[in-house]
Scaffold this motif. Sequence first.
Motif, PDB file in Angstrom:
ATOM      1  N   THR A   1       8.085   3.282   8.251  1.00 25.71           N
ATOM      2  CA  THR A   1       8.105   1.825   8.196  1.00 25.71           C
ATOM      3  C   THR A   1       9.136   1.328   9.195  1.00 25.71           C
ATOM      4  N   HIS A   2       9.002   0.087   9.627  1.00 25.42           N
ATOM      5  CA  HIS A   2       9.903  -0.440  10.656  1.00 25.42           C
ATOM      6  C   HIS A   2      11.291  -0.729  10.079  1.00 25.42           C
ATOM      7  N   TRP A   3      12.281  -0.617  10.956  1.00 27.17           N
ATOM      8  CA  TRP A   3      13.647  -0.948  10.566  1.00 27.17           C
ATOM      9  C   TRP A   3      13.736  -2.438  10.252  1.00 27.17           C
ATOM     10  N   PRO A   4      14.429  -2.826   9.191  1.00 27.60           N
ATOM     11  CA  PRO A   4      14.695  -4.254   8.999  1.00 27.60           C
ATOM     12  C   PRO A   4      15.470  -4.777  10.217  1.00 27.60           C
ATOM     13  N   ASP A   5      15.226  -6.030  10.582  1.00 27.37           N
ATOM     14  CA  ASP A   5      15.836  -6.603  11.788  1.00 27.37           C
ATOM     15  C   ASP A   5      17.350  -6.444  11.818  1.00 27.37           C
ATOM     16  N   THR A   6      18.019  -6.679  10.677  1.00 26.67           N
ATOM     17  CA  THR A   6      19.483  -6.598  10.656  1.00 26.67           C
ATOM     18  C   THR A   6      19.958  -5.164  10.878  1.00 26.67           C
ATOM     19  N   VAL A   7      19.242  -4.209  10.305  1.00 22.14           N
ATOM     20  CA  VAL A   7      19.600  -2.796  10.468  1.00 22.14           C
ATOM     21  C   VAL A   7      19.357  -2.363  11.910  1.00 22.14           C
ATOM     22  N   LYS A   8      18.206  -2.729  12.462  1.00 22.27           N
ATOM     23  CA  LYS A   8      17.890  -2.351  13.836  1.00 22.27           C
ATOM     24  C   LYS A   8      18.925  -2.931  14.805  1.00 22.27           C
ATOM     25  N   ALA A   9      19.340  -4.170  14.564  1.00 23.27           N
ATOM     26  CA  ALA A   9      20.345  -4.794  15.431  1.00 23.27           C
ATOM     27  C   ALA A   9      21.655  -4.017  15.398  1.00 23.27           C
ATOM     28  N   LYS A  10      22.068  -3.554  14.224  1.00 26.06           N
ATOM     29  CA  LYS A  10      23.310  -2.774  14.119  1.00 26.06           C
ATOM     30  C   LYS A  10      23.170  -1.426  14.813  1.00 26.06           C
ATOM     31  N   LEU A  11      22.018  -0.797  14.691  1.00 27.02           N
ATOM     32  CA  LEU A  11      21.793   0.490  15.347  1.00 27.02           C
ATOM     33  C   LEU A  11      21.792   0.333  16.860  1.00 27.02           C
ATOM     34  N   ILE A  12      21.150  -0.716  17.352  1.00 26.29           N
ATOM     35  CA  ILE A  12      21.133  -0.970  18.794  1.00 26.29           C
ATOM     36  C   ILE A  12      22.532  -1.282  19.302  1.00 26.29           C
ATOM     37  N   GLN A  13      23.278  -2.063  18.541  1.00 24.69           N
ATOM     38  CA  GLN A  13      24.651  -2.373  18.926  1.00 24.69           C
ATOM     39  C   GLN A  13      25.482  -1.089  19.012  1.00 24.69           C
ATOM     40  N   GLN A  14      25.307  -0.205  18.059  1.00 26.76           N
ATOM     41  CA  GLN A  14      26.025   1.069  18.058  1.00 26.76           C
ATOM     42  C   GLN A  14      25.623   1.899  19.278  1.00 26.76           C
ATOM     43  N   MET A  15      24.342   1.884  19.606  1.00 32.86           N
ATOM     44  CA  MET A  15      23.838   2.636  20.757  1.00 32.86           C
ATOM     45  C   MET A  15      24.405   2.073  22.054  1.00 32.86           C
ATOM     46  N   LYS A  16      24.441   0.780  22.200  1.00 39.43           N
ATOM     47  CA  LYS A  16      24.954   0.161  23.416  1.00 39.43           C
ATOM     48  C   LYS A  16      26.448   0.432  23.578  1.00 39.43           C
ATOM     49  N   GLY A  17      27.161   0.548  22.478  1.00 33.76           N
ATOM     50  CA  GLY A  17      28.585   0.854  22.545  1.00 33.76           C
ATOM     51  C   GLY A  17      28.856   2.249  23.055  1.00 33.76           C
ATOM     52  N   ALA A  18      27.868   3.142  22.915  1.00 36.91           N
ATOM     53  CA  ALA A  18      28.034   4.533  23.354  1.00 36.91           C
ATOM     54  C   ALA A  18      27.691   4.713  24.820  1.00 36.91           C
ATOM     55  N   GLU A  19      27.078   3.700  25.438  1.00 43.04           N
ATOM     56  CA  GLU A  19      26.686   3.827  26.848  1.00 43.04           C
ATOM     57  C   GLU A  19      27.870   3.728  27.779  1.00 43.04           C
TER      58      GLU A  19
END
Length: 135
Positions: free
Chosen positions: A117-135
């Motif tokens: 199932t798809h990530w809830p929008d708030t969860v996906k946003a936090k995961l993407i934010q975490q990913m961008k911080g690692a770049e």
Amino acid sequence: MSYVFPQKILFKHCDPAGIVFYPRYFEIINDCVEAFFDDVVGLPFEQLHGYGGVPTAEIRTTFKAPSRHGDRIVLVLDCLKVGRSSLDLSIVASQGDEVRFISHSTLVLVNDEGRPTHWPDTVKAKLIQQMKGAE
């Protein structure tokens, strides 16, 4: 924005030779992931498991050096890719400058029927934010 998870190697992690029995590393990895979801994502497993879960669909681990009872390793978790229902992670465990293992895994968010199932929008946003911080 790597997530850092310290772990003391306990007696329960070790084989009779006093080194970590490799399946215990997978328990430690899961402990790290669970803490990450609680501390960073804001979705504790006890809440998530009320309607689904994030089983590991794939995991690849390279063991570089043994860990022994009493060692204090540090796991560093980074989000590599966030998909519609998947999450690719990297975890590197070290003691000081010595890498003990490197693991790459894919988790999949599933509903209570075990279907992706798809990530809830708030969860996906936090995961993407975490990913961008690692770049």
